[in-house]
Design a protein around this motif. Structure first.
Motif, mmCIF file in Angstrom:
data_model
loop_
_atom_site.group_PDB
_atom_site.id
_atom_site.type_symbol
_atom_site.label_atom_id
_atom_site.label_comp_id
_atom_site.label_asym_id
_atom_site.label_seq_id
_atom_site.Cartn_x
_atom_site.Cartn_y
_atom_site.Cartn_z
ATOM 1 N N VAL A 1 4.066 12.721 0.689
ATOM 2 C CA VAL A 1 2.996 12.382 1.640
ATOM 3 C C VAL A 1 2.555 13.649 2.374
ATOM 4 O O VAL A 1 3.382 14.389 2.906
ATOM 5 C CB VAL A 1 3.483 11.323 2.657
ATOM 6 C CG1 VAL A 1 2.368 10.972 3.633
ATOM 7 C CG2 VAL A 1 3.990 10.084 1.940
ATOM 8 N N ALA B 1 8.916 12.523 4.938
ATOM 9 C CA ALA B 1 7.686 11.962 4.360
ATOM 10 C C ALA B 1 7.046 12.969 3.406
ATOM 11 O O ALA B 1 6.591 12.603 2.311
ATOM 12 C CB ALA B 1 6.713 11.578 5.471
ATOM 13 N N MET C 1 0.842 -1.197 0.000
ATOM 14 C CA MET C 1 0.000 0.000 0.000
ATOM 15 C C MET C 1 0.876 1.247 0.000
ATOM 16 O O MET C 1 1.807 1.356 0.803
ATOM 17 C CB MET C 1 -0.908 0.000 1.233
ATOM 18 C CG MET C 1 -1.628 1.314 1.491
ATOM 19 S SD MET C 1 -2.832 1.780 0.231
ATOM 20 C CE MET C 1 -4.140 0.590 0.593
ATOM 21 N N LYS C 2 0.592 2.166 -0.901
ATOM 22 C CA LYS C 2 1.286 3.449 -0.921
ATOM 23 C C LYS C 2 0.434 4.459 -0.158
ATOM 24 O O LYS C 2 -0.667 4.805 -0.590
ATOM 25 C CB LYS C 2 1.509 3.920 -2.358
ATOM 26 C CG LYS C 2 2.202 5.272 -2.453
ATOM 27 C CD LYS C 2 2.491 5.647 -3.885
ATOM 28 C CE LYS C 2 3.029 7.071 -4.005
ATOM 29 N NZ LYS C 2 4.239 7.276 -3.213
ATOM 30 N N TYR C 3 0.915 4.910 0.972
ATOM 31 C CA TYR C 3 0.169 5.854 1.789
ATOM 32 C C TYR C 3 0.452 7.281 1.335
ATOM 33 O O TYR C 3 1.589 7.638 1.006
ATOM 34 C CB TYR C 3 0.519 5.657 3.258
ATOM 35 C CG TYR C 3 0.048 4.321 3.786
ATOM 36 C CD1 TYR C 3 -1.302 4.113 4.049
ATOM 37 C CD2 TYR C 3 0.940 3.266 3.982
ATOM 38 C CE1 TYR C 3 -1.751 2.880 4.506
ATOM 39 C CE2 TYR C 3 0.495 2.042 4.437
ATOM 40 C CZ TYR C 3 -0.853 1.843 4.700
ATOM 41 O OH TYR C 3 -1.298 0.621 5.142
ATOM 42 N N LYS C 4 -0.610 8.095 1.323
ATOM 43 C CA LYS C 4 -0.506 9.449 0.791
ATOM 44 C C LYS C 4 -0.733 10.544 1.830
ATOM 45 O O LYS C 4 -0.522 11.720 1.528
ATOM 46 C CB LYS C 4 -1.518 9.629 -0.357
ATOM 47 C CG LYS C 4 -1.259 8.697 -1.537
ATOM 48 C CD LYS C 4 -2.293 8.913 -2.634
ATOM 49 C CE LYS C 4 -2.040 7.976 -3.808
ATOM 50 N NZ LYS C 4 -3.064 8.153 -4.878
ATOM 51 N N GLU D 1 -5.767 5.208 2.103
ATOM 52 C CA GLU D 1 -4.378 5.585 1.868
ATOM 53 C C GLU D 1 -3.838 6.516 2.949
ATOM 54 O O GLU D 1 -2.775 7.106 2.802
ATOM 55 C CB GLU D 1 -4.258 6.265 0.504
ATOM 56 C CG GLU D 1 -4.690 5.377 -0.655
ATOM 57 C CD GLU D 1 -4.785 6.117 -1.976
ATOM 58 O OE1 GLU D 1 -4.233 5.618 -2.976
ATOM 59 O OE2 GLU D 1 -5.409 7.207 -2.005
ATOM 60 N N ASN E 1 8.731 13.211 0.244
ATOM 61 C CA ASN E 1 8.424 12.026 -0.569
ATOM 62 C C ASN E 1 6.995 12.046 -1.108
ATOM 63 O O ASN E 1 6.528 11.049 -1.671
ATOM 64 C CB ASN E 1 8.655 10.756 0.252
ATOM 65 C CG ASN E 1 10.126 10.499 0.532
ATOM 66 O OD1 ASN E 1 10.999 11.063 -0.126
ATOM 67 N ND2 ASN E 1 10.413 9.664 1.519
ATOM 68 N N GLY F 1 8.457 1.775 5.464
ATOM 69 C CA GLY F 1 9.159 2.118 4.231
ATOM 70 C C GLY F 1 8.752 3.460 3.634
ATOM 71 O O GLY F 1 9.048 3.750 2.472
ATOM 72 N N ILE F 2 8.084 4.290 4.427
ATOM 73 C CA ILE F 2 7.650 5.599 3.935
ATOM 74 C C ILE F 2 8.841 6.555 3.902
ATOM 75 O O ILE F 2 8.916 7.457 3.076
ATOM 76 C CB ILE F 2 6.512 6.142 4.814
ATOM 77 C CG1 ILE F 2 5.282 5.269 4.600
ATOM 78 C CG2 ILE F 2 6.191 7.605 4.502
ATOM 79 C CD1 ILE F 2 4.166 5.537 5.562
#
Length: 268
Positions: free
Chosen positions: A37, A32, A1-4, A212, A35, A266-267
């Motif tokens: 987020v 973050a 899952m890619k968290y936003k 997300e 990156n 891994g964020i």
């Protein structure tokens, strides 16, 4: 899952027990954002008391958000109010009638001003000290209120507040939301107003699916947000009920639990 999006409570979550934003936690949240987020700072504090922490994390530059009053006031990066709720004035008298016999202090907010009744106790000035605003004591608090009220904030001994919480829920639990935001703080909120609803408002505004989103918290009022988010993370110092509601538990606020969780995921 890619968290936003990452939503975080302030006290004992973003901040350690000394009310400090540690360099490691700040660096993790800045990385973050770099990156891609977004960050949302969430608190039961009045918006005036939340904004400095959003500024400390530079969330406005990255299109982030902040919310006060447990989701009763939600602000975007341009300082615009995108969500708000108020307690219907018809509840002022019945709520206060139940509160009145207890050894507690009742507080309300108007803009960046805090008003309290004259039943001062050992917990009265915590809110004032935390947000850095003076506390104005008035003799007839219910009669003094002539504005739209975000909430009642009740300060007292934890055992007393648990008794009061039970009585308020029994009498008015179907009409208003009542919950502890700290062992010494009890909140009476408009029905359906909480950090989870605030998080959903933020995600909708940002065009992000709530699955997300990550949420960090430690206290009872964070449970709504942890359950709504795609991933709810309790701090190691969280109340047991918060840990039970979370998807995972990280280290405590004194040992950079947020930074460690973001690294694990891994964020950053």
């Amino acid at each position: 899952m890619k968290y936003k999006l990452i939503a975080t409570d302030i006290d004992d979550t973003l901040l350690n027990r000394q009310k400090q934003l540690t360099p490691a936690t700040k660096a993790a949240l800045m990385r973050a954002q770099e990156n891609g987020v977004k960050i949302a700072v969430a608190s039961g504090r009045l918006p005036y008391g939340v904004r400095p922490f959003a500024e400390a994390l530079d969330v406005f530059r990255f299109g982030g958000y902040y919310m006060g009053f447990n989701g009763g006031a939600v602000m975007n990066s341009r300082g615009e109010l995108i969500g708000s709720c108020h307690l219907d004035s018809k509840y002022i008298a019945p709520v206060y009638d139940i509160i009145r016999p207890y050894d507690v202090t009742t507080m309300v907010h108007k803009g960046d001003v805090i008003y309290a009744d004259n039943k001062v106790n050992d917990y009265t000035y915590i809110e004032s000290e935390v947000v850095g605003l003076p506390l104005n004591v008035v003799n007839d608090l219910p009669g003094f209120i002539d504005w739209q009220l975000p909430k009642f904030l009740i300060a007292g001994a934890p055992d007393t507040l648990k008794q009061l919480e039970a009585e308020l829920i029994s009498a008015l639990g179907d009409e208003v939301d009542i919950y502890l935001s700290a062992p010494w703080f009890l909140e009476v909120m408009p029905k359906g107003t909480n950090k989870g609803v605030g998080l959903r408002t933020i995600c909708e505004d940002a065009g992000i699916d709530i699955s997300e989103a990550i949420a960090f918290g430690d206290s009872y009022n964070d449970i709504f947000m942890l359950k709504e988010a795609g991933l709810g993370i309790a701090m190691g110092n969280a109340e047991d009920a918060v840990k039970d509601a979370a998807d995972m538990v990280t280290d405590d606020c004194d040992h950079d639990g947020i930074a460690k969780a973001l690294q694990k995921l891994g964020i950053i």
